[in-house]
Motif scaffolding. Structure first.
Motif, short mmCIF file in Angstrom:
data_model
loop_
_atom_site.label_atom_id
_atom_site.label_comp_id
_atom_site.label_asym_id
_atom_site.label_seq_id
_atom_site.Cartn_x
_atom_site.Cartn_y
_atom_site.Cartn_z
N VAL A 1 22.04 24.42 -24.42
CA VAL A 1 22.45 23.74 -25.65
C VAL A 1 23.42 22.62 -25.31
O VAL A 1 23.30 21.49 -25.81
CB VAL A 1 23.09 24.73 -26.64
CG1 VAL A 1 23.70 24.00 -27.83
CG2 VAL A 1 22.05 25.74 -27.12
N VAL A 2 24.40 22.90 -24.47
CA VAL A 2 25.37 21.88 -24.07
C VAL A 2 24.67 20.72 -23.38
O VAL A 2 24.93 19.55 -23.67
CB VAL A 2 26.45 22.50 -23.15
CG1 VAL A 2 27.39 21.40 -22.62
CG2 VAL A 2 27.25 23.56 -23.91
N ALA A 3 23.74 21.02 -22.45
CA ALA A 3 23.04 19.97 -21.71
C ALA A 3 22.19 19.12 -22.63
O ALA A 3 22.18 17.88 -22.53
CB ALA A 3 22.18 20.60 -20.62
N ALA A 4 21.45 19.75 -23.55
CA ALA A 4 20.59 19.00 -24.47
C ALA A 4 21.42 18.17 -25.44
O ALA A 4 21.06 17.03 -25.76
CB ALA A 4 19.69 19.97 -25.24
N LEU A 5 22.52 18.73 -25.88
CA LEU A 5 23.40 18.00 -26.79
C LEU A 5 23.92 16.73 -26.12
O LEU A 5 23.90 15.63 -26.72
CB LEU A 5 24.55 18.91 -27.21
CG LEU A 5 25.67 18.31 -28.04
CD1 LEU A 5 25.13 17.80 -29.37
CD2 LEU A 5 26.75 19.36 -28.28
N ARG A 6 24.39 16.84 -24.90
CA ARG A 6 24.90 15.67 -24.19
C ARG A 6 23.81 14.65 -23.93
O ARG A 6 24.04 13.44 -24.04
CB ARG A 6 25.55 16.12 -22.88
CG ARG A 6 26.88 16.85 -23.10
CD ARG A 6 27.45 17.42 -21.82
NE ARG A 6 28.78 17.97 -22.05
CZ ARG A 6 29.41 18.80 -21.22
NH1 ARG A 6 28.80 19.17 -20.09
NH2 ARG A 6 30.61 19.26 -21.49
N TYR A 7 22.63 15.12 -23.59
CA TYR A 7 21.51 14.20 -23.38
C TYR A 7 21.22 13.42 -24.66
O TYR A 7 21.04 12.19 -24.63
CB TYR A 7 20.27 14.97 -22.95
CG TYR A 7 19.03 14.10 -22.89
CD1 TYR A 7 18.74 13.36 -21.75
CD2 TYR A 7 18.18 13.98 -24.00
CE1 TYR A 7 17.64 12.53 -21.70
CE2 TYR A 7 17.08 13.16 -23.96
CZ TYR A 7 16.80 12.44 -22.81
OH TYR A 7 15.72 11.61 -22.78
N GLY A 8 21.12 14.12 -25.77
CA GLY A 8 20.82 13.45 -27.03
C GLY A 8 21.86 12.42 -27.41
O GLY A 8 21.52 11.32 -27.89
N THR B 1 30.56 22.77 -29.84
CA THR B 1 31.01 21.65 -30.66
C THR B 1 30.37 20.35 -30.20
O THR B 1 29.69 20.29 -29.17
CB THR B 1 32.53 21.52 -30.61
OG1 THR B 1 32.94 21.21 -29.27
CG2 THR B 1 33.21 22.81 -31.07
N ALA B 2 30.61 19.29 -30.94
CA ALA B 2 30.00 17.99 -30.65
C ALA B 2 30.41 17.46 -29.28
O ALA B 2 29.65 16.72 -28.65
CB ALA B 2 30.37 16.98 -31.73
N ASP B 3 31.59 17.84 -28.79
CA ASP B 3 32.02 17.36 -27.47
C ASP B 3 31.61 18.30 -26.35
O ASP B 3 32.04 18.13 -25.20
CB ASP B 3 33.53 17.13 -27.45
CG ASP B 3 34.33 18.39 -27.72
OD1 ASP B 3 33.72 19.47 -27.86
OD2 ASP B 3 35.58 18.30 -27.80
N GLY B 4 30.78 19.29 -26.66
CA GLY B 4 30.26 20.18 -25.63
C GLY B 4 31.13 21.38 -25.31
O GLY B 4 30.79 22.18 -24.43
N ALA B 5 32.23 21.55 -26.03
CA ALA B 5 33.09 22.72 -25.82
C ALA B 5 32.42 23.96 -26.40
O ALA B 5 31.72 23.90 -27.41
CB ALA B 5 34.45 22.50 -26.48
N VAL B 6 32.63 25.10 -25.73
CA VAL B 6 32.10 26.37 -26.20
C VAL B 6 33.26 27.22 -26.68
O VAL B 6 34.14 27.60 -25.89
CB VAL B 6 31.33 27.11 -25.08
CG1 VAL B 6 30.78 28.43 -25.60
CG2 VAL B 6 30.20 26.24 -24.55
N LEU B 7 33.29 27.50 -27.99
CA LEU B 7 34.41 28.18 -28.62
C LEU B 7 33.98 29.56 -29.12
O LEU B 7 32.86 29.73 -29.59
CB LEU B 7 34.94 27.37 -29.81
CG LEU B 7 35.26 25.89 -29.58
CD1 LEU B 7 35.76 25.27 -30.88
CD2 LEU B 7 36.28 25.71 -28.46
N ARG B 8 34.89 30.52 -29.04
CA ARG B 8 34.72 31.80 -29.73
C ARG B 8 35.57 31.72 -30.99
O ARG B 8 36.79 31.66 -30.94
CB ARG B 8 35.15 32.96 -28.84
CG ARG B 8 35.08 34.33 -29.49
CD ARG B 8 33.69 34.70 -29.96
NE ARG B 8 32.73 34.85 -28.86
CZ ARG B 8 31.48 35.29 -29.03
NH1 ARG B 8 31.04 35.59 -30.24
NH2 ARG B 8 30.66 35.37 -28.01
N VAL B 9 34.90 31.70 -32.12
CA VAL B 9 35.55 31.46 -33.41
C VAL B 9 35.65 32.77 -34.18
O VAL B 9 34.64 33.47 -34.36
CB VAL B 9 34.74 30.42 -34.24
CG1 VAL B 9 35.38 30.20 -35.60
CG2 VAL B 9 34.62 29.11 -33.48
#
Length: 433
Positions: A45-52, A159-167
């Motif tokens: 997900v992070v990789a695809a998000l950054r690519y897009g 998140t939009a900047d690629g951070a992975v958060l536990r909310v």
């Protein structure tokens, strides 16, 4: 066209599986993304998000694909498909379930029911857990245990900047508030942690049918029973057709011991002159699949919904004014109202009932007539309504979202958006319609 460090599957126009990959629950949606990225992990997900973002592609995120508006599918954009992230892990001791962002409700139900457990989920098993939960989530357990979003203990969010958060309630509480009913506008949820409840494996459904001309008597009597409904019962009234005949029906769905649920039956049978009745003892899993579609991506669909704080005679008359398309009134209340309104982004906890009307068909030439009929029906109820449920929005218009959220909640959601997604990467949500 490749994505660095991406281990899932990439599908482009012309590739095998492209058309099935872009198909969603509403066959009126016929858009062609430039790329479908079927993610296998949060890292994907992070990789695809950054690519897009680097490629300047508009992004849509698909869980189960049940959006009436087909929001995940972007013409010429990137479809981020979570369907392979569909694992469900249940811990029967802690009564918790960890659920992948692409899982369907049926998978959660099956895994939890092995231990007689469940959490509030929608009434169609091939609905995505993600879309349902992020919009709030109603179902047959809501009166007993609250909305689907009320039963989330934590989210894993990219998140939009690629951070992975536990909310959770204690970690990023502002996002925790927004994700409970505020939609997918703040990131990609790749895992949900749900609280489960010991509901057993039984259910009871009760429907008493009346000639439409006798519907007023039936609905007035049904209304009188609402205040005394136990939380295990969800009273339901419908209009539609049965064997081609216009009818009204009243009844309830009971989750738990069927014999206990039958104790309500005499008070329903005493109302008016029903022409038929159907009382069924079913498993909870059967209850959760009884509204499934066999060919779920083949039908064109439209829906209108309202919340009502009361049910005056005039609203009953409006409800009975048509039999096509069919419609339903479902009792809210119970545990839904136990949660303070300002505790979550979800709104209209004080609603007494939810009204929904909708239709499905296959012929594109019928689109205008079918949609107009549903809108006309819903308009007859509108004078008695107090808002709408975000997951039933089927009109891409600027006013729809204002019926789903109060001005105060919309302002707070937009503040969250500016904090976590200032560039509006996640634009394909009902919040921005």
């Amino acid at each position: 066209m490749t994505i660095a460090a991406f281990e899932g599957r990439l599908t482009r126009p012309g590739d095998a599986g492209y058309d099935s990959g872009r198909a969603v629950w509403n066959a009126m949606v016929d858009r062609h993304p430039a790329l479908i990225a079927r993610c296998a992990s949060t890292a994907d997900v992070v990789a695809a998000l950054r690519y897009g973002q680097d490629a300047g592609l508009e992004l849509g995120v698909r869980g189960g694909g049940h959006s009436f508006l087909g929001l995940p599918v972007v013409e010429g954009g990137l479809l981020l498909d979570l369907s392979a992230m569909n694992t469900v892990q249940v811990d029967p001791v802690s009564r918790r379930a960890r659920v992948g962002g692409g899982a369907l409700l049926g998978a959660l139900d099956v895994a939890a029911q092995r231990y007689g457990l469940a959490t509030t989920a929608g009434n169609v098993s091939h609905t995505g857990v993600g879309g349902l939960t992020l919009g709030g989530g109603v179902g047959w357990l809501a009166r007993a245990y609250g909305l689907t979003c009320d039963n989330v203990a934590s989210y894993q969010l990219v998140t939009a900047d690629g951070a992975v958060l536990r909310v959770s309630e204690t970690s990023y509480p502002d996002l925790f508030w927004g994700l409970r009913g505020g939609g997918g506008s703040f990131g990609v949820v790749t895992e949900f942690e749900f609280r489960l409840h010991p509901v057993g494996t039984q259910a009871l459904t009760v429907d008493l049918y009346y000639d439409l001309a006798d519907g007023g008597t039936a609905l007035y009597g049904w209304r009188d029973l609402l205040a005394e409904a136990p939380r295990a019962a969800t009273p339901v009234a419908r209009v539609g057709r049965r064997a081609g005949r216009p009818i009204a029906s009243i009844g309830y769905v009971w989750v738990g011991d069927a014999e206990e649920g039958r104790r309500l039956l005499p008070s329903y049978q005493a109302i008016g002159r029903p022409i038929a009745q159907r009382v069924r003892e079913v498993s909870y899993l059967d209850l959760q699949t009884q509204s499934d579609d066999v060919e779920r991506h083949a039908l064109r669909r439209y829906c209108k919904g309202h919340y009502l704080r009361s049910l005056p005679d005039a609203a009953i008359d409006a409800f009975l004014s048509r039999d096509l398309p069919g419609a339903r009134l479902t009792l809210n209340g119970g545990a839904i109202t136990d949660v303070p309104d300002d505790a979550t982004a979800y709104s209209h906890r004080d609603a007494l009932l939810e009204f929904t009307t909708g239709d499905d068909w296959t012929d594109p030439t019928e689109d205008t007539d079918r949609i107009t009929a549903a809108r006309t029906y819903a308009a007859a109820l509108e004078p008695y309504t107090s808002g709408s449920y975000v997951n039933t929005i089927a009109d891409n218009c600027p006013t729809a979202i204002h019926r789903a959220y109060s001005p105060e909640k919309l302002s707070r959601l937009r503040d969250l958006k500016s904090t976590y997604d200032r560039a509006n990467t996640f634009s394909r949500t009902a919040l921005t319609c």
